[in-house]
Design a protein around this motif. Structure first.
Motif, PDB file in Angstrom:
ATOM      1  N   ALA A  39     108.072  37.019  58.664  1.00 13.35           N
ATOM      2  CA  ALA A  39     109.236  37.644  57.915  1.00 13.35           C
ATOM      3  C   ALA A  39     108.576  38.271  56.651  1.00 13.35           C
ATOM      4  CB  ALA A  39     110.324  36.707  58.029  1.00 13.35           C
ATOM      5  N   ASP A  40     107.966  37.249  55.886  1.00 14.26           N
ATOM      6  CA  ASP A  40     107.432  37.455  54.641  1.00 14.26           C
ATOM      7  C   ASP A  40     106.639  38.777  54.605  1.00 14.26           C
ATOM      8  OD1 ASP A  40     108.999  35.633  53.307  1.00 14.26           O
ATOM      9  OD2 ASP A  40     107.556  34.257  53.106  1.00 14.26           O
ATOM     10  N   LYS A  41     105.897  38.891  55.646  1.00 14.00           N
ATOM     11  CA  LYS A  41     104.826  39.766  55.809  1.00 14.00           C
ATOM     12  C   LYS A  41     105.558  41.129  56.032  1.00 14.00           C
ATOM     13  CE  LYS A  41     100.882  37.585  55.103  1.00 14.00           C
ATOM     14  NZ  LYS A  41      99.868  37.791  53.927  1.00 14.00           N
ATOM     15  N   ALA A  42     106.553  41.200  56.818  1.00 15.58           N
ATOM     16  CA  ALA A  42     107.093  42.522  57.163  1.00 15.58           C
ATOM     17  C   ALA A  42     107.989  42.978  55.792  1.00 15.58           C
ATOM     18  CB  ALA A  42     108.319  41.907  58.385  1.00 15.58           C
ATOM     19  N   VAL A  43     108.715  41.840  55.165  1.00 11.43           N
ATOM     20  CA  VAL A  43     109.424  42.504  54.013  1.00 11.43           C
ATOM     21  C   VAL A  43     108.405  43.036  53.042  1.00 11.43           C
ATOM     22  CG1 VAL A  43     110.617  41.619  52.010  1.00 11.43           C
ATOM     23  CG2 VAL A  43     111.109  40.674  54.161  1.00 11.43           C
ATOM     24  N   GLN A  44     107.245  42.491  52.891  1.00 12.89           N
ATOM     25  CA  GLN A  44     106.169  42.754  52.023  1.00 12.89           C
ATOM     26  C   GLN A  44     105.637  44.276  52.373  1.00 12.89           C
ATOM     27  OE1 GLN A  44     102.978  40.140  51.885  1.00 12.89           O
ATOM     28  NE2 GLN A  44     104.220  38.725  50.378  1.00 12.89           N
ATOM     29  N   GLY A  45     105.513  44.399  53.873  1.00 13.62           N
ATOM     30  CA  GLY A  45     104.925  45.739  54.193  1.00 13.62           C
ATOM     31  C   GLY A  45     106.110  46.978  54.272  1.00 13.62           C
ATOM     32  N   GLY A  46     107.379  46.483  54.272  1.00 16.94           N
ATOM     33  CA  GLY A  46     108.575  47.317  54.034  1.00 16.94           C
ATOM     34  C   GLY A  46     108.811  47.861  52.629  1.00 16.94           C
ATOM     35  N   HIS A  47     108.172  47.026  51.535  1.00 11.08           N
ATOM     36  CA  HIS A  47     108.141  47.457  50.190  1.00 11.08           C
ATOM     37  C   HIS A  47     107.138  48.121  49.936  1.00 11.08           C
ATOM     38  CE1 HIS A  47     111.505  44.990  48.797  1.00 11.08           C
ATOM     39  NE2 HIS A  47     110.935  43.812  49.244  1.00 11.08           N
TER      40      HIS A  47
END
Length: 112
Positions: A39-47
């Motif tokens: 989930a953290d990686k997905a949020v970072q990718g979204g940013h």
């Protein structure tokens, strides 16, 4: 006697260290930890994607301004173009061969 005590203490410390390291690795590979990390990686990718899109928009606006300045389209002619939507102003300012007429059928590829 001291030699045996030294090696016993060294072995016990190595065992404690190895056990702690293995336990830490097992906890990091637990399903809950993997889900949080994903989930953290997905949020970072979204940013990162959002930042990229903002950079592209800024570059497009800058380039559009440069092209408008180069073509003399940065300000509408005096008394013309005020209050018209941007699309109508473009059609008004655009070259005649891009306009659709009875002798010129619309070709979808011309818009691109």
């Amino acid at each position: 006697m001291f030699r045996r005590a030294f090696w016993f203490t060294t072995g016990a410390a190595a065992g404690v260290w190895a056990t702690a390291k293995v336990q830490r690795k097992l906890r990091s590979l637990a399903p809950d930890a993997l889900a949080v990390r994903a989930a953290d990686k997905a949020v970072q990718g979204g940013h990162r994607l959002k930042d990229f899109a903002l950079d592209v928009r800024a570059g497009m606006a800058q380039r559009e301004g440069e092209l408008n300045d180069a073509l003399g389209l940065s300000a509408p002619p005096a008394g013309q173009g005020r209050g018209l939507p941007a699309q109508a102003r473009r059609a008004e300012l655009g070259p005649a061969h891009h306009r659709q007429g009875p002798d010129r059928p619309h070709d979808r590829n011309e818009d691109h």
